[in-house]
Design a protein around this motif. Structure first.
Motif, PDB file in Angstrom:
ATOM      1  N   ALA A 142       0.832  -1.206   0.000  1.00 30.25           N
ATOM      2  CA  ALA A 142       0.000   0.000   0.000  1.00 30.25           C
ATOM      3  C   ALA A 142       0.865   1.254   0.000  1.00 30.25           C
ATOM      4  O   ALA A 142       0.572   2.237  -0.695  1.00 30.25           O
ATOM      5  CB  ALA A 142      -0.930  -0.012   1.212  1.00 30.25           C
ATOM      6  N   VAL A 143       1.953   1.223   0.764  1.00 20.55           N
ATOM      7  CA  VAL A 143       2.883   2.358   0.769  1.00 20.55           C
ATOM      8  C   VAL A 143       3.521   2.510  -0.611  1.00 20.55           C
ATOM      9  O   VAL A 143       3.647   3.626  -1.137  1.00 20.55           O
ATOM     10  CB  VAL A 143       3.959   2.159   1.857  1.00 20.55           C
ATOM     11  CG1 VAL A 143       5.048   3.223   1.731  1.00 20.55           C
ATOM     12  CG2 VAL A 143       3.333   2.210   3.245  1.00 20.55           C
ATOM     13  N   ASP A 144       3.906   1.402  -1.227  1.00 22.76           N
ATOM     14  CA  ASP A 144       4.458   1.458  -2.583  1.00 22.76           C
ATOM     15  C   ASP A 144       3.465   2.090  -3.552  1.00 22.76           C
ATOM     16  O   ASP A 144       3.841   2.881  -4.425  1.00 22.76           O
ATOM     17  CB  ASP A 144       4.800   0.045  -3.067  1.00 22.76           C
ATOM     18  CG  ASP A 144       6.072  -0.498  -2.453  1.00 22.76           C
ATOM     19  OD1 ASP A 144       6.867   0.313  -1.933  1.00 22.76           O
ATOM     20  OD2 ASP A 144       6.277  -1.716  -2.484  1.00 22.76           O
ATOM     21  N   ALA A 145       2.187   1.717  -3.409  1.00 19.28           N
ATOM     22  CA  ALA A 145       1.162   2.255  -4.300  1.00 19.28           C
ATOM     23  C   ALA A 145       1.047   3.768  -4.153  1.00 19.28           C
ATOM     24  O   ALA A 145       0.951   4.502  -5.140  1.00 19.28           O
ATOM     25  CB  ALA A 145      -0.180   1.591  -4.006  1.00 19.28           C
ATOM     26  N   LEU A 146       1.084   4.258  -2.927  1.00 23.64           N
ATOM     27  CA  LEU A 146       0.990   5.695  -2.684  1.00 23.64           C
ATOM     28  C   LEU A 146       2.202   6.428  -3.262  1.00 23.64           C
ATOM     29  O   LEU A 146       2.081   7.531  -3.809  1.00 23.64           O
ATOM     30  CB  LEU A 146       0.860   5.974  -1.192  1.00 23.64           C
ATOM     31  CG  LEU A 146      -0.449   5.510  -0.542  1.00 23.64           C
ATOM     32  CD1 LEU A 146      -0.377   5.655   0.966  1.00 23.64           C
ATOM     33  CD2 LEU A 146      -1.640   6.299  -1.095  1.00 23.64           C
ATOM     34  N   VAL A 147       3.376   5.821  -3.130  1.00 21.81           N
ATOM     35  CA  VAL A 147       4.580   6.426  -3.708  1.00 21.81           C
ATOM     36  C   VAL A 147       4.456   6.494  -5.228  1.00 21.81           C
ATOM     37  O   VAL A 147       4.827   7.485  -5.861  1.00 21.81           O
ATOM     38  CB  VAL A 147       5.836   5.629  -3.291  1.00 21.81           C
ATOM     39  CG1 VAL A 147       7.051   6.086  -4.080  1.00 21.81           C
ATOM     40  CG2 VAL A 147       6.085   5.788  -1.795  1.00 21.81           C
ATOM     41  N   SER A 189       0.716  11.780  -5.770  1.00 23.08           N
ATOM     42  CA  SER A 189      -0.163  12.948  -5.693  1.00 23.08           C
ATOM     43  C   SER A 189      -0.009  13.619  -4.332  1.00 23.08           C
ATOM     44  O   SER A 189       0.558  13.049  -3.394  1.00 23.08           O
ATOM     45  CB  SER A 189      -1.620  12.532  -5.899  1.00 23.08           C
ATOM     46  OG  SER A 189      -2.051  11.697  -4.834  1.00 23.08           O
ATOM     47  N   ASP A 190      -0.543  14.840  -4.214  1.00 23.00           N
ATOM     48  CA  ASP A 190      -0.488  15.544  -2.934  1.00 23.00           C
ATOM     49  C   ASP A 190      -1.219  14.757  -1.858  1.00 23.00           C
ATOM     50  O   ASP A 190      -0.760  14.677  -0.712  1.00 23.00           O
ATOM     51  CB  ASP A 190      -1.099  16.939  -3.072  1.00 23.00           C
ATOM     52  CG  ASP A 190      -0.249  17.853  -3.942  1.00 23.00           C
ATOM     53  OD1 ASP A 190       0.933  17.530  -4.173  1.00 23.00           O
ATOM     54  OD2 ASP A 190      -0.772  18.893  -4.395  1.00 23.00           O
ATOM     55  N   ASP A 191      -2.373  14.187  -2.210  1.00 16.56           N
ATOM     56  CA  ASP A 191      -3.136  13.408  -1.235  1.00 16.56           C
ATOM     57  C   ASP A 191      -2.360  12.170  -0.797  1.00 16.56           C
ATOM     58  O   ASP A 191      -2.402  11.781   0.378  1.00 16.56           O
ATOM     59  CB  ASP A 191      -4.486  12.986  -1.825  1.00 16.56           C
ATOM     60  CG  ASP A 191      -5.447  14.156  -1.972  1.00 16.56           C
ATOM     61  OD1 ASP A 191      -5.211  15.201  -1.322  1.00 16.56           O
ATOM     62  OD2 ASP A 191      -6.419  14.038  -2.734  1.00 16.56           O
ATOM     63  N   ALA A 192      -1.659  11.556  -1.743  1.00 16.08           N
ATOM     64  CA  ALA A 192      -0.882  10.369  -1.408  1.00 16.08           C
ATOM     65  C   ALA A 192       0.259  10.714  -0.458  1.00 16.08           C
ATOM     66  O   ALA A 192       0.504  10.004   0.525  1.00 16.08           O
ATOM     67  CB  ALA A 192      -0.336   9.728  -2.686  1.00 16.08           C
TER      68      ALA A 192
END
Length: 466
Positions: A203-208, A212-215
């Motif tokens: 999940a952290v990889d996906a956000l990276v 985006s600013d939200d990520a």
């Protein structure tokens, strides 16, 4: 490879499985590898595939042949249970094997596309169907393959797998979701706090990947409020973003209560400035220096730890001496920038601060560092650090030694004469001593004090017998 049932007549001697790669297995091959051959019944082949997923150390010499045999079984065995067992075993041999298997399947499925879009359409349809398969091995491969080939509907199909009962499927689905263009941060949020480490890291990889600013905001919150495992996952991956706001999160994590998190944050900070793109090294240094005073076991310690780590090349050369407890391999540039930040922090430290002997001693030891540039940095900064701690004439004296907590001259002389040290280290020690002596000459000249540099006793005699 096919997820559809095969006719009973197909299960037999139609082809060779584990041994059909151009010859018979060698004497060193494990017996289970030979039992992948289709001359054996499906139950025997399945048990063999399962056994090859957790090989003993005695099988290490045959590792590549085992992987080849499992690939063949996963792609071509006529029995679904054997294929599923082979997929599972490939996963245990290495995560990247599953990615490679997905690409192989995609290549095979390409010719069946009817809409003229090539292999992507045919393969995506197959992988999407496997995402709903009863066997977790197929769902895992379905998520892997769909995230590789993708299509317009890949993101929503992968998102449906976020609730899969198998953690490996969830992890691959969320990572693939971001890879194919999924942008819904809220969909990923529940997985960031998952109990399973594999899912949480994905999940952290996906956000990276989303970037985006939200990520980044969600990652920042996780770095501040998450448990230690989540904080560690975040700081390890934030270095890949190269954004100022992400770097700010990393700088804050240098004060994390966990030593593991602090060290990972230091590694990521050094990696960010090593890229020299969006976040200039000078800006990071200035931010760190603005947060003085700092303890000898604080910022200095974490950057020193990163500078002391071995690179992948170092570890291959001396695996028995690899840094214990470090899960990552620091690259050369990251290590060098960590050493530079360490030197900058030490030079700017308050001279009246607590004992800095450990910090200075590491610089002296670093004159024999494996990396030449790190050793040269130590040689360049030692005189500067000594001059800021003493009387200002650049030569370590009793007052300077007291402030630094270490007898620099004695240690340098010891290193210069240490036959166990490298030639380069001994020369650096002598060079630093020469710099100290030159500084004394210059200081004496500035004060209009007559100074005779005596290297040998005869120098002194000759100078006064002229």
């Amino acid at each position: 490879m096919d997820d559809r049932p095969r006719p009973d007549g197909a299960d037999g001697s139609a082809g060779s499985g584990g041994t059909g790669r151009g010859g018979r297995p060698t004497d060193d091959d494990p017996p289970a590898l030979a039992r992948l051959d289709r001359r054996f019944d499906a139950s025997t082949r399945r048990e063999a595939a399962e056994a090859l997923g957790s090989p003993s150390s005695s099988m290490s010499a045959a590792a590549s042949r085992i992987v080849d045999g499992l690939f063949e079984a996963a792609l071509d065995d006529p029995d679904e249970t054997v294929r599923a067992a082979a997929i599972e075993s490939l996963y245990f041999h290495g995560d990247d094997h599953l990615d490679r298997l997905g690409r192989r399947v995609a290549d095979r499925r390409g010719g069946g596309a009817e809409d003229g879009s090539g292999k992507t359409s045919g393969a995506a349809e197959t992988f999407s169907r496997w995402l709903r398969h009863d066997r977790a091995a197929y769902r895992m491969l379905g998520a892997t393959g769909l995230s590789t080939v993708g299509d317009e509907g890949a993101a929503p199909r992968l998102r449906e797998a976020f609730d899969d009962g198998d953690a490996r499927v969830r992890a691959r689905a969320v990572r693939g979701y971001a890879r194919v263009g999924g942008e819904a941060v809220e969909a990923v949020r529940p997985l960031v706090n998952a109990r399973n480490d594999l899912v949480r890291g994905a999940a952290v990889d996906a956000l990276v990947t989303m970037e985006s600013d939200d990520a980044v905001e969600l990652l920042a919150r996780a770095a501040q409020r998450g448990n230690e495992g989540l904080r560690l996952a975040v700081v390890r991956r934030l270095g890949a973003l190269g954004r100022r706001d992400a770097t700010g999160v990393l700088l804050g994590s240098l004060r994390d209560p966990s030593a593991s998190v602090r060290r990972a944050a230091a590694r990521s900070v050094a990696a960010v400035i090593a890229e020299a793109d969006a976040v200039p090294a000078g800006d990071v240094r200035d931010r760190l220096l603005a947060e003085r005073p700092f303890e000898a076991d604080g910022l200095l310690a974490v950057f020193r730890a990163v500078a002391a780590e071995r690179t992948g090349a170092d570890r291959r050369a001396a695996p028995a001496d690899a840094t214990a407890g470090s899960e990552e391999r620091v690259d050369t540039e990251t290590k060098r920038y960590a050493a530079w930040l360490y030197c900058e922090l030490l030079e700017s430290a308050d001279p009246t601060a607590a004992d800095r002997s450990t910090a200075v001693e590491w610089l002296i030891d670093a004159l024999d560092h494996r990396d030449r540039l790190v050793a040269d940095l130590a040689a360049a900064y030692l005189p500067r650090i000594a001059s800021t701690s003493g009387t200002g004439d650049g030569l370590p004296d009793d007052e300077t030694d007291s402030a630094l907590g270490v007898d620099i001259k004695r240690n340098l002389r010891a290193l210069a004469g240490d036959e166990a040290a490298s030639d380069a280290a001994r020369e650096r020690a002598r060079a630093v001593l020469r710099r100290f002596k030159r500084a004394v000459v210059e200081a004496a000249a500035d004060r209009d004090v007559e100074y005779v540099y005596v290297r040998w006793p005869a120098d002194y005699t000759e100078s006064y017998n002229e």
